[in-house]
Design a protein around this motif. Structure first.
Motif, PDB file in Angstrom:
ATOM      1  N   LYS A   4     -30.735 -13.293 -35.271  1.00 16.56           N
ATOM      2  CA  LYS A   4     -31.090 -13.068 -36.149  1.00 16.56           C
ATOM      3  C   LYS A   4     -32.031 -13.815 -35.190  1.00 16.56           C
ATOM      4  N   MET A   5     -31.052 -15.225 -35.794  1.00 16.73           N
ATOM      5  CA  MET A   5     -32.264 -16.684 -35.774  1.00 16.73           C
ATOM      6  C   MET A   5     -33.182 -16.578 -34.710  1.00 16.73           C
ATOM      7  N   ALA A   6     -32.225 -16.339 -33.431  1.00 16.89           N
ATOM      8  CA  ALA A   6     -32.420 -16.445 -32.176  1.00 16.89           C
ATOM      9  C   ALA A   6     -33.446 -15.929 -31.534  1.00 16.89           C
ATOM     10  N   GLY A   7     -33.320 -14.710 -32.188  1.00 14.36           N
ATOM     11  CA  GLY A   7     -34.559 -13.442 -32.172  1.00 14.36           C
ATOM     12  C   GLY A   7     -35.703 -13.578 -32.792  1.00 14.36           C
ATOM     13  N   LEU A   8     -35.979 -14.616 -33.699  1.00 12.64           N
ATOM     14  CA  LEU A   8     -36.549 -14.966 -34.352  1.00 12.64           C
ATOM     15  C   LEU A   8     -37.736 -16.239 -33.719  1.00 12.64           C
ATOM     16  N   THR A   9     -36.551 -17.179 -33.193  1.00 10.37           N
ATOM     17  CA  THR A   9     -37.320 -18.169 -32.605  1.00 10.37           C
ATOM     18  C   THR A   9     -38.335 -18.053 -31.405  1.00 10.37           C
ATOM     19  N   VAL A  10     -37.386 -17.101 -30.885  1.00 14.74           N
ATOM     20  CA  VAL A  10     -38.054 -16.606 -29.798  1.00 14.74           C
ATOM     21  C   VAL A  10     -39.492 -16.366 -29.413  1.00 14.74           C
ATOM     22  N   VAL A  11     -39.624 -15.550 -30.416  1.00 13.05           N
ATOM     23  CA  VAL A  11     -40.675 -14.286 -30.549  1.00 13.05           C
ATOM     24  C   VAL A  11     -41.900 -15.934 -32.039  1.00 13.05           C
TER      25      VAL A  11
END
Length: 120
Positions: A10-17
């Motif tokens: 979840k954190m990795a996805g938010l960082t990419v977005v």
């Protein structure tokens, strides 16, 4: 702090977005326009009168044109003067066009030398 695999993704996805979203806003800086400053040419009496009459106008150009296409700059300025400001430029000729980088004392601008049209 212990992260589960699900929390990490979840954190990795938010960082990419967030990184992708931030890069969209940097493109706005590329569409800025640069103010035009007129410089007196010959004869100075004619061009100084023109410069004084136009010093408070908000004439703007795309800065890249000053590097690549001086004729396009001259045409664009002539259009702005006649269409938006209703200034008679029949006795004036735009001579040289030069982009000036920002310094401590002055903002970046396009400098156009103005001269009186020669009568044929």
């Amino acid at each position: 702090m212990i992260l589960s695999r699900r929390s990490f993704l979840k954190m990795a996805g938010l960082t990419v977005v967030a990184a992708a979203g931030a890069s969209m806003f940097t493109g706005c800086g590329l569409t800025t326009f640069t103010p035009v400053k007129f410089v007196a040419g010959d004869p100075a009496e004619v061009t100084t009168t023109f410069i004084n009459a136009t010093k408070d106008l908000n004439v703007l150009l795309w800065p890249g044109d000053a590097y690549k296409n001086a004729d396009k700059c001259k045409k664009n300025v002539a259009t702005q003067m006649t269409t938006y400001y209703h200034i008679d430029i029949s006795g004036i000729e735009f001579d040289t066009v030069e982009y000036k980088e920002a310094t401590e004392k002055a903002a970046a601008h396009v400098e156009i030398t103005v001269k009186a049209k020669t009568q044929h």
